[in-house]
Structure formats: structure tokens, C-alpha cells
Scaffold this active site. Structure first.
Site, short mmCIF file in Angstrom:
data_model
loop_
_atom_site.label_atom_id
_atom_site.label_comp_id
_atom_site.label_asym_id
_atom_site.label_seq_id
_atom_site.Cartn_x
_atom_site.Cartn_y
_atom_site.Cartn_z
N SER A 19 30.32 44.65 53.13
CA SER A 19 30.77 43.32 53.76
C SER A 19 30.62 43.56 55.33
O SER A 19 30.75 44.90 55.97
CB SER A 19 31.97 42.85 53.46
OG SER A 19 32.25 41.79 54.15
N ASN A 20 30.22 42.46 56.10
CA ASN A 20 30.40 42.37 57.45
C ASN A 20 31.85 42.38 58.01
O ASN A 20 32.02 42.74 59.17
CB ASN A 20 29.75 41.04 57.82
CG ASN A 20 28.35 41.00 58.08
OD1 ASN A 20 27.63 42.00 58.31
ND2 ASN A 20 27.67 39.62 57.98
N ASN A 54 23.63 35.73 49.47
CA ASN A 54 23.03 35.30 50.57
C ASN A 54 21.68 35.86 50.73
O ASN A 54 21.54 37.11 50.98
CB ASN A 54 23.91 35.74 51.81
CG ASN A 54 25.23 35.61 51.79
OD1 ASN A 54 25.43 34.34 51.96
ND2 ASN A 54 26.29 36.22 51.57
N ASP A 78 28.09 42.08 47.94
CA ASP A 78 28.60 41.22 49.13
C ASP A 78 29.93 40.89 48.87
O ASP A 78 30.26 40.48 47.75
CB ASP A 78 27.31 40.59 49.48
CG ASP A 78 27.65 39.38 50.35
OD1 ASP A 78 28.13 39.95 51.64
OD2 ASP A 78 27.60 38.26 50.05
N ARG A 122 30.51 28.10 58.25
CA ARG A 122 29.85 29.53 57.88
C ARG A 122 28.50 29.31 58.43
O ARG A 122 28.36 30.70 58.77
CB ARG A 122 29.68 29.00 56.37
CG ARG A 122 28.67 30.12 55.55
CD ARG A 122 29.52 31.46 55.31
NE ARG A 122 28.86 32.36 54.46
CZ ARG A 122 28.94 33.50 54.53
NH1 ARG A 122 29.84 34.16 55.23
NH2 ARG A 122 28.29 34.42 53.70
N LYS A 171 24.87 42.92 58.98
CA LYS A 171 23.65 42.66 58.09
C LYS A 171 22.88 41.61 58.83
O LYS A 171 23.46 40.71 59.51
CB LYS A 171 24.20 42.06 56.71
CG LYS A 171 25.09 43.04 56.05
CD LYS A 171 25.75 42.12 54.95
CE LYS A 171 26.46 43.08 54.07
NZ LYS A 171 27.10 42.20 52.84
N PHE A 203 19.41 36.07 53.07
CA PHE A 203 19.14 36.85 54.43
C PHE A 203 19.57 38.43 53.88
O PHE A 203 19.20 39.13 54.45
CB PHE A 203 19.93 36.52 55.76
CG PHE A 203 21.22 36.68 55.84
CD1 PHE A 203 21.66 38.12 56.43
CD2 PHE A 203 22.14 35.95 55.32
CE1 PHE A 203 23.05 38.40 56.41
CE2 PHE A 203 23.72 36.40 55.44
CZ PHE A 203 24.08 37.35 55.83
N ASP A 204 20.67 38.59 53.35
CA ASP A 204 21.31 39.86 52.69
C ASP A 204 20.06 40.72 51.87
O ASP A 204 20.23 41.87 52.11
CB ASP A 204 22.69 39.66 52.07
CG ASP A 204 23.74 40.81 51.98
OD1 ASP A 204 23.04 42.09 52.73
OD2 ASP A 204 24.74 40.66 51.62
N SER A 238 24.20 40.09 46.14
CA SER A 238 24.63 39.30 46.89
C SER A 238 24.03 37.51 46.74
O SER A 238 22.99 37.31 46.24
CB SER A 238 23.85 39.47 48.45
OG SER A 238 24.39 38.46 49.61
N THR A 297 29.71 35.69 47.91
CA THR A 297 29.25 36.41 46.44
C THR A 297 30.51 36.65 45.63
O THR A 297 30.40 36.21 44.24
CB THR A 297 28.41 37.48 46.74
OG1 THR A 297 27.33 37.31 47.58
CG2 THR A 297 27.98 38.41 45.45
C1 2OP Z 1 29.49 39.45 53.90
O1 2OP Z 1 28.97 40.58 54.51
C2 2OP Z 1 27.37 38.16 54.64
O2 2OP Z 1 29.38 37.34 54.75
C3 2OP Z 1 28.78 38.43 54.07
O3 2OP Z 1 30.56 39.47 53.18
#
Ligand code: 2OP
Length: 223
Positions: free
Chosen positions: A116-117, A175, A8, A39, A149, A177-178, A173, A12
Site C-alpha cells: 500500500s501507499n 485501482n 492493494d 478519494r 504508486k 492506475f495501480d 487491485s 481493494t
Molecule cells: C493503496 O495503495 C492506492 O490506495 C491504494 O492502498
């Protein structure tokens, strides 16, 4: 055994609180509150757009979240200030241990991807500005799927793009949730718990591994 590693990006590899430097001169001691809300809203907008099937790029989510924060917290920023903040978002700093840790993963034969998003071109710019672009075999963005994601479709897209089997693929990650999204989609996932007081969502899906940073994770993967 070498694995395919999907890193991620925001939160990350690069530090989203890096925008604080730019914001402090506008907001002073209210900077931390603004950065955290920015964020949170950016991610909330991505979740909502994914559910609504109303895709706009992650950069649009980021910009609309910035506008929201100004309204919600009562700060007037000029259009050029906002553009400067968006530019700062494209030059977020890597966390201190990242460069060396990535080198260790590469040296041990693992396949490294940024996942990534963010749209691919935006992610490439961020990785280049952070000085870590050359560590990756490729960048996989959610953009071709037009979702975000933790939509299972984006993790399936990653596996296809990297030509990697789920059982040998790790999401890495910071995160939660990820991590939960990847576990739900059948991948292994390491949670980078960068703050000792960070809380992982108490769901039935847990990280396969947990480490305080990428250096500690590399020590596990690259023995
Ligand atoms: C990314 O996808 C979720 O921000 C995070 O890089």
C-alpha cells in the site's frame, strides 16, 4: 502453482466509501460527491508528490485532500470533526467477501502481502480494525522508498521486500492506475472490477485477469 500476491489495500481490501457513514450527518445528500472528491484528491496529491519528489506520508495526502474538499465544496468542518473523519479512515470496513476469500488464498498455499501507499503502521491498524491482519505474511509500504504508486521503484521495492520473482508475483487491485503500474513494472496484475460500470483506462497495458470481487478471484487461483 502458489504465487506471491500483493493486495492493494484502500479500494481493494477496505472500502474507502466507508467514511460516508461519518460524513452523512454533516453533509446529507452531498456526501457521495464529497467522498468521491476526497478519494480522487488524495490520489492526485500522491501522484503529484511522487513526480515532484516531495514525499509526505499518505496520511498527509489524505488530510490535505480533506481540507481541499471542505474548501472546494464550501463545507466548514471543525478541527475535531476532521480528526474524527481521519480516525474513521483508519477504521474502514473490509468489503464483505474479503475475509473468506483471503482464507481461501492462504489455504491454497499462496503468499499474501498487503502492499500500500499507506505507511506500515497505518496499514496494520486498518487491517486489524477490519479483522483481516492475520491473513498476511507481511505488510509492504511505499514509505521506505518515499514515493507512491505507480512509481516503478515501489513495485521493485515490493519484489525485494517479499523476495519474490516478478514472473510469479501478482498485484491484486481495484485501482486501474495501480494495475497499469504493476504491469508496466513487469508484474502480473488482477483488476478487481467492483462496479459493473467501472472503466479501465484504455492504455496499451491491460490487466492479466479481471474479476468482480476477491471471491471470484479466489475461485480462479484456488481450484
Ligand atoms: C493503496 O495503495 C492506492 O490506495 C491504494 O492502498
Amino acid at each position: 502453482m502458489p504465487s506471491t500476491l500483493a493486495f492493494d489495500v484502500y479500494g481493494t481490501l477496505v472500502d474507502t466509501t466507508g467514511v460516508a457513514v461519518q460524513l452523512t450527518r454533516h453533509l446529507g445528500d452531498r456526501t457521495a460527491v464529497f467522498v468521491a472528491l476526497w478519494r480522487d484528491k488524495q490520489l492526485e496529491y500522491s501522484f503529484r508528490r511522487g513526480l515532484m519528489r516531495n514525499y509526505c506520508s499518505f496520511a498527509v495526502c489524505t488530510r490535505q485532500a480533506l481540507d481541499y474538499c471542505c474548501d472546494a465544496l464550501g463545507h466548514t468542518l471543525s478541527e475535531s470533526d476532521k480528526q474524527a473523519l481521519m480516525a474513521a479512515y483508519a477504521r474502514l470496513p473490509a468489503f464483505p467477501e474479503v475475509r473468506e476469500a483471503l482464507e481461501r488464498f492462504v489455504g491454497s498455499g499462496h503468499r499474501l502481502f498487503a502492499f500500500s501507499n499507506g505507511a506500515e503502521a497505518d496499514v496494520r491498524l486498518v487491517l486489524e480494525a477490519a479483522g483481516i491482519a492475520d491473513r498476511f505474511e507481511g505488510v509492504v509500504s511505499v514509505d521506505p522508498i518515499r514515493s507512491f504508486k505507480p512509481d516503478p521503484a515501489v513495485y521493485a521495492h515490493f519484489l525485494r521486500a517479499a523476495a519474490a520473482p516478478a514472473a510469479e508475483t501478482w498485484l491484486i487491485s481495484g485501482n486501474p492506475f495501480d494495475v497499469i503500474g504493476a504491469r508496466s513494472a513487469g508484474l502480473r496484475a488482477a483488476w478487481i472490477k467492483r462496479r459493473p460500470d467501472a472503466v479501465f483506462d484504455p492504455w496499451e497495458l491491460t490487466p492479466t485477469l479481471e474479476a468482480p470481487d476477491l471471491a471470484a478471484l479466489a475461485a480462479h487461483f484456488c481450484r
